[in-house]
Motif scaffolding. Structure first.
Motif, PDB file in Angstrom:
ATOM      1  N   ASP A   8       2.212   3.267   3.244  1.00  0.00           N
ATOM      2  CA  ASP A   8       2.415   2.458   4.570  1.00  0.00           C
ATOM      3  C   ASP A   8       3.758   2.346   5.113  1.00  0.00           C
ATOM      4  O   ASP A   8       4.539   2.612   4.171  1.00  0.00           O
ATOM      5  CB  ASP A   8       2.085   1.098   4.249  1.00  0.00           C
ATOM      6  CG  ASP A   8       0.542   0.464   4.550  1.00  0.00           C
ATOM      7  OD1 ASP A   8      -0.217   1.771   4.748  1.00  0.00           O
ATOM      8  OD2 ASP A   8       0.292  -0.372   4.295  1.00  0.00           O
ATOM      9  N   HIS A  56      -2.507   8.931   8.361  1.00  0.00           N
ATOM     10  CA  HIS A  56      -3.930   8.366   8.736  1.00  0.00           C
ATOM     11  C   HIS A  56      -4.735   8.421   7.531  1.00  0.00           C
ATOM     12  O   HIS A  56      -5.755   7.493   7.261  1.00  0.00           O
ATOM     13  CB  HIS A  56      -4.217   9.070   9.998  1.00  0.00           C
ATOM     14  CG  HIS A  56      -3.497   8.665  11.350  1.00  0.00           C
ATOM     15  ND1 HIS A  56      -3.507   7.189  11.600  1.00  0.00           N
ATOM     16  CD2 HIS A  56      -2.637   9.521  12.234  1.00  0.00           C
ATOM     17  CE1 HIS A  56      -2.948   7.208  12.857  1.00  0.00           C
ATOM     18  NE2 HIS A  56      -2.249   8.494  13.121  1.00  0.00           N
ATOM     19  N   ASN A  97       0.884  -1.116   0.131  1.00  0.00           N
ATOM     20  CA  ASN A  97      -0.041   0.066  -0.050  1.00  0.00           C
ATOM     21  C   ASN A  97       0.932   1.168   0.076  1.00  0.00           C
ATOM     22  O   ASN A  97       1.859   1.287   0.648  1.00  0.00           O
ATOM     23  CB  ASN A  97      -0.720   0.071   1.201  1.00  0.00           C
ATOM     24  CG  ASN A  97      -2.080  -0.866   1.136  1.00  0.00           C
ATOM     25  OD1 ASN A  97      -2.648  -0.995   0.077  1.00  0.00           O
ATOM     26  ND2 ASN A  97      -2.411  -1.544   2.162  1.00  0.00           N
ATOM     27  N   PRO A 125      -4.186  -3.619  -3.291  1.00  0.00           N
ATOM     28  CA  PRO A 125      -3.827  -2.503  -3.390  1.00  0.00           C
ATOM     29  C   PRO A 125      -3.779  -1.438  -4.389  1.00  0.00           C
ATOM     30  O   PRO A 125      -3.943  -2.069  -5.386  1.00  0.00           O
ATOM     31  CB  PRO A 125      -2.370  -2.745  -2.424  1.00  0.00           C
ATOM     32  CG  PRO A 125      -1.995  -4.043  -3.160  1.00  0.00           C
ATOM     33  CD  PRO A 125      -3.359  -4.852  -3.391  1.00  0.00           C
ATOM     34  N   ASN A 175      -6.521   3.813   1.787  1.00  0.00           N
ATOM     35  CA  ASN A 175      -5.868   2.629   1.397  1.00  0.00           C
ATOM     36  C   ASN A 175      -6.987   1.230   1.803  1.00  0.00           C
ATOM     37  O   ASN A 175      -7.074   0.470   1.213  1.00  0.00           O
ATOM     38  CB  ASN A 175      -4.498   2.285   1.931  1.00  0.00           C
ATOM     39  CG  ASN A 175      -3.460   2.872   0.848  1.00  0.00           C
ATOM     40  OD1 ASN A 175      -3.664   3.187  -0.314  1.00  0.00           O
ATOM     41  ND2 ASN A 175      -2.396   3.354   1.519  1.00  0.00           N
ATOM     42  N   LYS A 176      -7.197   1.645   3.126  1.00  0.00           N
ATOM     43  CA  LYS A 176      -8.235   0.240   3.588  1.00  0.00           C
ATOM     44  C   LYS A 176      -9.375   0.534   2.902  1.00  0.00           C
ATOM     45  O   LYS A 176      -9.874  -0.768   2.487  1.00  0.00           O
ATOM     46  CB  LYS A 176      -8.411   0.792   4.988  1.00  0.00           C
ATOM     47  CG  LYS A 176      -8.884  -0.377   6.071  1.00  0.00           C
ATOM     48  CD  LYS A 176      -9.042  -0.062   7.414  1.00  0.00           C
ATOM     49  CE  LYS A 176      -7.734   0.143   8.025  1.00  0.00           C
ATOM     50  NZ  LYS A 176      -7.593   0.336   9.369  1.00  0.00           N
ATOM     51  N   GLU A 177     -10.136   1.513   2.663  1.00  0.00           N
ATOM     52  CA  GLU A 177     -11.314   1.547   1.821  1.00  0.00           C
ATOM     53  C   GLU A 177     -11.220   0.911   0.383  1.00  0.00           C
ATOM     54  O   GLU A 177     -11.955   0.322   0.086  1.00  0.00           O
ATOM     55  CB  GLU A 177     -11.810   3.096   1.994  1.00  0.00           C
ATOM     56  CG  GLU A 177     -12.975   3.218   1.041  1.00  0.00           C
ATOM     57  CD  GLU A 177     -13.393   4.892   1.066  1.00  0.00           C
ATOM     58  OE1 GLU A 177     -14.411   5.160   0.172  1.00  0.00           O
ATOM     59  OE2 GLU A 177     -12.941   5.621   1.941  1.00  0.00           O
ATOM     60  N   TYR A 178      -9.885   1.608  -0.167  1.00  0.00           N
ATOM     61  CA  TYR A 178      -9.601   0.694  -1.351  1.00  0.00           C
ATOM     62  C   TYR A 178      -9.530  -0.669  -1.393  1.00  0.00           C
ATOM     63  O   TYR A 178     -10.349  -1.207  -2.270  1.00  0.00           O
ATOM     64  CB  TYR A 178      -8.567   1.771  -1.738  1.00  0.00           C
ATOM     65  CG  TYR A 178      -8.379   1.280  -3.151  1.00  0.00           C
ATOM     66  CD1 TYR A 178      -8.396   2.088  -4.407  1.00  0.00           C
ATOM     67  CD2 TYR A 178      -7.361  -0.054  -3.776  1.00  0.00           C
ATOM     68  CE1 TYR A 178      -8.122   1.699  -5.739  1.00  0.00           C
ATOM     69  CE2 TYR A 178      -6.990  -0.246  -5.153  1.00  0.00           C
ATOM     70  CZ  TYR A 178      -7.503   0.422  -6.023  1.00  0.00           C
ATOM     71  OH  TYR A 178      -7.099   0.120  -7.344  1.00  0.00           O
ATOM     72  N   MET A 179      -8.777  -1.090  -0.661  1.00  0.00           N
ATOM     73  CA  MET A 179      -8.710  -2.632  -0.359  1.00  0.00           C
ATOM     74  C   MET A 179      -9.824  -3.282  -0.289  1.00  0.00           C
ATOM     75  O   MET A 179     -10.156  -4.421  -0.872  1.00  0.00           O
ATOM     76  CB  MET A 179      -7.671  -2.935   0.687  1.00  0.00           C
ATOM     77  CG  MET A 179      -7.469  -4.162   1.022  1.00  0.00           C
ATOM     78  SD  MET A 179      -6.400  -5.068  -0.587  1.00  0.00           S
ATOM     79  CE  MET A 179      -4.699  -4.608   0.206  1.00  0.00           C
ATOM     80  N   LYS A 180     -10.623  -2.722   0.785  1.00  0.00           N
ATOM     81  CA  LYS A 180     -12.133  -3.435   0.925  1.00  0.00           C
ATOM     82  C   LYS A 180     -12.927  -3.259  -0.098  1.00  0.00           C
ATOM     83  O   LYS A 180     -13.488  -4.372  -0.788  1.00  0.00           O
ATOM     84  CB  LYS A 180     -13.022  -2.553   2.101  1.00  0.00           C
ATOM     85  CG  LYS A 180     -14.057  -3.003   2.464  1.00  0.00           C
ATOM     86  CD  LYS A 180     -14.782  -2.503   3.735  1.00  0.00           C
ATOM     87  CE  LYS A 180     -16.010  -3.020   4.012  1.00  0.00           C
ATOM     88  NZ  LYS A 180     -16.742  -2.403   5.198  1.00  0.00           N
ATOM     89  N   GLN A 206      -3.785   5.721   5.066  1.00  0.00           N
ATOM     90  CA  GLN A 206      -4.038   4.518   5.681  1.00  0.00           C
ATOM     91  C   GLN A 206      -5.773   4.160   5.469  1.00  0.00           C
ATOM     92  O   GLN A 206      -6.063   3.033   5.301  1.00  0.00           O
ATOM     93  CB  GLN A 206      -3.558   4.400   7.215  1.00  0.00           C
ATOM     94  CG  GLN A 206      -3.211   2.989   7.575  1.00  0.00           C
ATOM     95  CD  GLN A 206      -2.823   3.189   8.924  1.00  0.00           C
ATOM     96  OE1 GLN A 206      -3.018   4.079   9.826  1.00  0.00           O
ATOM     97  NE2 GLN A 206      -1.887   1.978   9.460  1.00  0.00           N
ATOM     98  N   SER A 207      -6.404   5.293   5.969  1.00  0.00           N
ATOM     99  CA  SER A 207      -8.126   5.270   5.756  1.00  0.00           C
ATOM    100  C   SER A 207      -8.520   4.912   4.050  1.00  0.00           C
ATOM    101  O   SER A 207      -9.292   4.148   4.150  1.00  0.00           O
ATOM    102  CB  SER A 207      -8.438   6.412   6.238  1.00  0.00           C
ATOM    103  OG  SER A 207     -10.125   6.565   6.116  1.00  0.00           O
TER     104      SER A 207
END
Length: 169
Positions: free
Chosen positions: A73, A99, A70, A115, A105-110, A102-103
């Protein structure tokens, strides 16, 4: 840097070891491209490697995409990824920027299951961030295709940084 002529004359094993990280943690790309030697230019080598990826099964393409870290990261990654992310300022994010990345990237990954991939060479952390915001609105099919295109760009940058063509020697 490696001379293209020497690269053309390496054994398949040494060729694969030498170029195995051009496509992040995916030496299978170099291994399959070795059969297309000799290459007359770095561009020709890059096209052969892109062709290997293009003709790979979807599962292998997905594994290739997932081999990338990511962006932004703070994890251990390949030397090439470290240099590329540092060049874009992604290794020196403020807490707030970290942050935010990170937020997203998390949304994209979900949403996509892989990534966010972006060829960062010559770009800034803001370029990366704005692209992430835009691309999170894409469809999975669009993002899969864009990710592979970005990976090919990254590979092209890495090849040009690593190989000297005879005309330049």
């Amino acid at each position: 840097m490696i001379n293209l002529g020497k690269l053309n004359n390496m054994s398949d094993t040494v060729f694969t070891e030498t170029l195995g990280e051009i496509y992040e943690h995916s030496p299978w790309v170099a291994k399959k491209a070795a059969v297309y030697r000799p290459f007359s230019s770095v561009d020709e080598l890059h096209k052969a490697m892109m062709e290997v990826v293009l003709n790979a099964p979807v599962e292998d393409k997905l594994e290739l995409i997932r081999a990338h870290p990511n962006l932004g990261d703070r994890i251990e990654m390949s030397d090439d990824s470290n240099k590329e992310q540092q060049g874009a300022g992604l290794q020196n994010l403020s807490q707030e920027e970290f942050h935010s990345f990170q937020s997203l990237n998390k949304e994209y990954m979900k949403k996509f299951g892989f990534p966010f991939i972006f060829a960062v060479k010559g770009k800034t952390k803001d370029d990366v961030y704005q692209s992430l915001i835009r691309r999170i609105e894409s469809t999975e099919t669009q993002e899969f295709s864009i990710a592979l295109t970005e990976i090919d760009k990254i590979a092209g940058f890495r090849l040009r940084d690593k190989i000297i063509e005879e005309a330049n020697v």
